[in-house]
Motif scaffolding. Structure first.
Motif, mmCIF file in Angstrom:
data_model
loop_
_atom_site.group_PDB
_atom_site.id
_atom_site.type_symbol
_atom_site.label_atom_id
_atom_site.label_comp_id
_atom_site.label_asym_id
_atom_site.label_seq_id
_atom_site.Cartn_x
_atom_site.Cartn_y
_atom_site.Cartn_z
ATOM 1 N N VAL A 113 0.822 -1.217 -0.026
ATOM 2 C CA VAL A 113 0.033 -0.007 -0.145
ATOM 3 C C VAL A 113 0.919 1.195 -0.038
ATOM 4 O O VAL A 113 0.679 2.123 -0.702
ATOM 5 N N LEU A 114 1.891 1.298 0.969
ATOM 6 C CA LEU A 114 2.855 2.540 1.048
ATOM 7 C C LEU A 114 3.510 2.817 -0.321
ATOM 8 O O LEU A 114 3.507 3.903 -0.754
ATOM 9 N N PRO A 115 3.962 1.918 -1.035
ATOM 10 C CA PRO A 115 4.702 1.977 -2.037
ATOM 11 C C PRO A 115 3.709 2.466 -3.247
ATOM 12 O O PRO A 115 4.201 3.639 -4.202
ATOM 13 N N LEU A 116 2.701 2.015 -3.432
ATOM 14 C CA LEU A 116 1.624 2.571 -4.404
ATOM 15 C C LEU A 116 1.249 3.862 -3.950
ATOM 16 O O LEU A 116 1.181 5.094 -5.023
ATOM 17 N N LEU A 117 1.008 4.321 -2.856
ATOM 18 C CA LEU A 117 0.547 5.762 -2.451
ATOM 19 C C LEU A 117 1.888 6.713 -2.638
ATOM 20 O O LEU A 117 1.688 7.859 -3.276
ATOM 21 N N LEU A 118 3.153 6.241 -2.562
ATOM 22 C CA LEU A 118 4.123 6.978 -2.715
ATOM 23 C C LEU A 118 4.270 7.353 -4.271
ATOM 24 O O LEU A 118 4.829 8.364 -5.098
ATOM 25 N N ILE A 119 4.236 6.174 -5.221
ATOM 26 C CA ILE A 119 4.065 6.411 -6.581
ATOM 27 C C ILE A 119 2.964 7.409 -7.134
ATOM 28 O O ILE A 119 3.240 8.234 -7.824
ATOM 29 N N PHE A 120 2.041 7.253 -6.609
ATOM 30 C CA PHE A 120 0.919 7.983 -6.915
ATOM 31 C C PHE A 120 1.173 9.324 -6.439
ATOM 32 O O PHE A 120 0.846 10.413 -7.300
ATOM 33 N N ILE A 155 10.091 -0.996 -27.928
ATOM 34 C CA ILE A 155 9.822 -0.183 -26.972
ATOM 35 C C ILE A 155 8.255 -0.140 -26.289
ATOM 36 O O ILE A 155 7.448 -0.311 -26.843
ATOM 37 N N THR A 156 8.501 -0.120 -24.905
ATOM 38 C CA THR A 156 7.272 -0.547 -24.280
ATOM 39 C C THR A 156 7.070 0.349 -23.101
ATOM 40 O O THR A 156 7.974 1.326 -22.557
ATOM 41 N N LEU A 157 6.078 0.466 -22.406
ATOM 42 C CA LEU A 157 5.730 1.114 -21.245
ATOM 43 C C LEU A 157 6.867 0.743 -19.968
ATOM 44 O O LEU A 157 7.400 1.590 -19.277
ATOM 45 N N GLY A 158 7.364 -0.388 -20.024
ATOM 46 C CA GLY A 158 8.321 -0.822 -19.037
ATOM 47 C C GLY A 158 9.645 -0.313 -19.332
ATOM 48 O O GLY A 158 10.345 0.055 -18.344
ATOM 49 N N THR A 159 10.107 -0.217 -20.685
ATOM 50 C CA THR A 159 11.382 0.499 -20.889
ATOM 51 C C THR A 159 11.392 1.928 -20.742
ATOM 52 O O THR A 159 12.126 2.760 -20.371
ATOM 53 N N ALA A 160 10.081 2.672 -20.833
ATOM 54 C CA ALA A 160 9.727 3.962 -20.766
ATOM 55 C C ALA A 160 9.924 4.266 -19.230
ATOM 56 O O ALA A 160 10.670 5.214 -18.749
ATOM 57 N N ILE A 161 9.597 3.569 -18.248
ATOM 58 C CA ILE A 161 9.677 3.604 -17.046
ATOM 59 C C ILE A 161 11.291 3.634 -16.372
ATOM 60 O O ILE A 161 11.592 4.407 -15.525
ATOM 61 N N GLU A 162 11.922 2.691 -17.108
ATOM 62 C CA GLU A 162 13.067 2.512 -16.634
ATOM 63 C C GLU A 162 13.990 3.547 -17.216
ATOM 64 O O GLU A 162 14.895 4.310 -16.480
ATOM 65 N N GLU A 163 13.681 4.260 -18.259
ATOM 66 C CA GLU A 163 14.279 5.208 -18.795
ATOM 67 C C GLU A 163 14.414 6.755 -18.034
ATOM 68 O O GLU A 163 15.078 7.411 -17.703
ATOM 69 N N TRP A 177 11.482 11.367 -12.141
ATOM 70 C CA TRP A 177 10.621 10.297 -11.332
ATOM 71 C C TRP A 177 9.323 10.713 -11.378
ATOM 72 O O TRP A 177 8.602 9.567 -11.344
ATOM 73 N N SER A 178 9.018 11.798 -11.579
ATOM 74 C CA SER A 178 7.489 12.303 -11.485
ATOM 75 C C SER A 178 6.824 11.597 -12.666
ATOM 76 O O SER A 178 5.775 10.950 -12.614
ATOM 77 N N MET A 179 7.460 11.772 -13.966
ATOM 78 C CA MET A 179 6.831 11.151 -15.048
ATOM 79 C C MET A 179 6.960 9.514 -15.161
ATOM 80 O O MET A 179 6.110 8.931 -15.566
ATOM 81 N N GLY A 180 7.973 9.241 -14.701
ATOM 82 C CA GLY A 180 8.139 7.546 -14.425
ATOM 83 C C GLY A 180 7.086 7.132 -13.486
ATOM 84 O O GLY A 180 6.226 6.062 -13.746
ATOM 85 N N SER A 181 6.919 7.957 -12.292
ATOM 86 C CA SER A 181 5.596 7.255 -11.636
ATOM 87 C C SER A 181 4.410 7.511 -12.174
ATOM 88 O O SER A 181 3.486 6.734 -12.106
#
Length: 270
Positions: free
Chosen positions: A21-28, A221-229, A237-241
């Motif tokens: 729960v806490l990691p999900l809230l931090l990402i959001f 190129i997928t969303l996973g690679t975009a998050i890593e980038e 980090w904001s856009m990655g989140s």
């Protein structure tokens, strides 16, 4: 008794709260506070940027292909397994590759698909090659399918194994062909296993990033690679989140669509 109940529930609740729960809230929260104030700017950029939309479609398309090919291979294998002797031995052989580290398997396929690898050496015997197999869509889908196959076979095998043989024998006695028995009995009754397998394959495939880098190169190129980038290269980090939140929502949607409400009882018709 109530006190004991809460005592045993406390460790589980702490684990879920701290590591889910806490990691999900931090990402959001990070996705909303990229500019120092709360805003939906990142979400607006995502849904108005053609590049992000293309990556989303790519993620769904690759996940769909991986799931489809995995199902086409796994269902016949699972069905045949239910007819074999020493089933536990064959299941062990299927499970064994999952014990090998994913990174090691990826590097093994780099050696197999490389220009001086096993496949090109075999093609050279026929005067073909070297063929550029590595860093292609084919290589990425092939390797991802190979890695995911055991996770599709097991739930389908369990579902087929639980089918009452009396139903199939009754269908045969009533004159049903093997195809009719499969279509109206085996397939409907094994759908819960298929749905579980689809969840186990499709959802992780949406967020693949290591295989896309090592096997697909920069062509996949997928969303996973975009998050890593965004997290490791551009440090945004904001856009990655934001992409992570959208990916989580899509995963939840897939779970709902293939969840318990779709696992209703089906009538067996001959």
């Amino acid at each position: 008794m109530k006190n004991k109940h809460w005592f045993f529930l406390l460790p589980y609740s702490l684990w879920i709260g701290l590591f889910v729960v806490l990691p999900l809230l931090l990402i959001f929260w990070t996705s909303l506070t990229g500019n120092g104030s709360i805003s939906l700017e990142n979400f607006s950029n995502f849904f108005t940027n053609a590049t992000f939309l293309r990556m989303t479609l790519n993620s769904f398309w690759y996940a769909l292909l991986i799931t489809l090919f995995t199902l086409l291979v796994s269902y016949p294998v699972a069905y045949i397994l239910t007819k074999l002797k020493n089933q536990q031995f064959w299941l062990l052989l299927i499970i064994l590759p999952t014990w090998i580290n994913l990174l090691l398997k990826a590097y093994a396929f780099i050696g197999i698909f490389g220009k001086s690898g096993l496949v090109n050496n075999f093609l050279h015997l026929f005067g073909i090659g070297p063929v550029n197999i590595l860093f292609t869509n084919f290589a990425f889908i092939f390797v991802a399918t190979y890695i995911e196959i055991p996770f599709m076979i097991l739930p389908i095998y369990n579902a087929i194994k639980e089918i009452d043989p009396a139903l199939i024998n009754a269908a045969n006695d009533l004159g049903a062909s093997k195809w009719q028995s499969f279509r109206y009995i085996i397939w409907p009754l094994s759908l819960p296993g298929v749905e579980s397998g689809v969840q186990a394959i499709f959802i992780p495939s949406l967020s693949l990033f290591m295989l896309t880098r090592l096997i697909g190169g920069n062509r996949v190129i997928t969303l996973g690679t975009a998050i890593e980038e965004y997290f490791t290269t551009t440090m945004n980090w904001s856009m990655g989140s934001t992409i992570g939140v959208i990916l989580i929502v899509m995963m939840v949607a897939v779970m709902v669509l293939t969840g318990e409400k779709n696992k209703r009882k089906k009538e067996v018709k001959l």
